[in-house]
Design a protein around this motif. Structure first.
Motif, PDB file in Angstrom:
ATOM      1  N   THR A 195      50.627  62.997  41.706  1.00  0.00           N
ATOM      2  CA  THR A 195      52.017  63.416  41.367  1.00  0.00           C
ATOM      3  C   THR A 195      52.171  64.784  41.966  1.00  0.00           C
ATOM      4  N   GLU A 196      51.063  65.665  41.831  1.00  0.00           N
ATOM      5  CA  GLU A 196      51.369  66.908  42.145  1.00  0.00           C
ATOM      6  C   GLU A 196      51.590  67.147  43.850  1.00  0.00           C
ATOM      7  N   ASP A 253      45.077  70.914  39.974  1.00  0.00           N
ATOM      8  CA  ASP A 253      46.040  70.218  40.887  1.00  0.00           C
ATOM      9  C   ASP A 253      47.386  70.780  40.576  1.00  0.00           C
ATOM     10  N   THR A 254      47.634  71.176  39.456  1.00  0.00           N
ATOM     11  CA  THR A 254      49.180  71.813  38.963  1.00  0.00           C
ATOM     12  C   THR A 254      49.085  73.254  39.555  1.00  0.00           C
ATOM     13  N   ARG A 304      47.097  62.135  38.556  1.00  0.00           N
ATOM     14  CA  ARG A 304      47.808  63.521  38.729  1.00  0.00           C
ATOM     15  C   ARG A 304      47.708  64.302  39.933  1.00  0.00           C
ATOM     16  N   LYS A 305      46.781  63.972  40.809  1.00  0.00           N
ATOM     17  CA  LYS A 305      46.431  64.448  42.177  1.00  0.00           C
ATOM     18  C   LYS A 305      47.738  63.965  42.928  1.00  0.00           C
ATOM     19  N   SER A 357      50.051  72.798  43.082  1.00  0.00           N
ATOM     20  CA  SER A 357      51.554  72.709  43.164  1.00  0.00           C
ATOM     21  C   SER A 357      52.223  73.774  43.063  1.00  0.00           C
ATOM     22  N   GLN A 378      55.052  66.421  44.692  1.00  0.00           N
ATOM     23  CA  GLN A 378      55.693  67.638  44.468  1.00  0.00           C
ATOM     24  C   GLN A 378      55.546  68.640  45.512  1.00  0.00           C
TER      25      GLN A 378
END
Length: 131
Positions: free
Chosen positions: A88-89, A15-16, A85-86, A19, A92
């Motif tokens: 949050t990314e 995920d990061t 997390r998914k 992003s 972004q």
């Protein structure tokens, strides 16, 4: 797993990485596949959130105000951060101008629905300007 400093390591999630790529490359859209049809207001009722406008809602408000129920965010342990997390990314990515779609990867035809701009089952996260 990545080395961050002396004797310290961290998990670098896909995920990061997505992003980072979207922020630099600015694709037309980004698609995350999960084992759910999208984000639910209520999983028991099957109510999917069709769209989230990020400049009106941030990740903390989504989870804290119950727009996304707890069972959507951490139904099973995930060292990479799971759905929170998914999200949050995804926020972004959307803030960088790329709409993000969350769809069920067990239905690959849904990828084509998004690619060909057809009706789809899932959740779209975008800015209020509608990029």
């Amino acid at each position: 797993v990545i080395h961050t400093s002396k004797n310290n390591f961290s998990i670098l999630s896909g995920d990061t990485i997505m992003s980072m790529l979207c922020t630099e490359l600015h694709p037309k859209f980004s698609i995350f596949t999960t084992n759910a049809d999208g984000l639910y207001t209520d999983m028991k009722k099957g109510e999917i959130i069709r769209e989230i406008r990020v400049d009106k809602t941030d990740i903390n408000n989504i989870f804290l105000n119950g727009e996304i129920k707890k069972e959507n965010s951490d139904s099973s342990f995930d060292v990479t951060g799971g759905m929170k997390r998914k999200m949050t990314e995804s926020i972004q990515i959307a803030k960088s101008g790329t709409p993000v779609y969350l769809i069920n990867g067990f239905h690959p035809e849904r990828l084509l629905d998004i690619i060909y701009d057809r009706e789809y089952i899932g959740t779209c996260i975008r800015t209020a300007s509608g990029s």
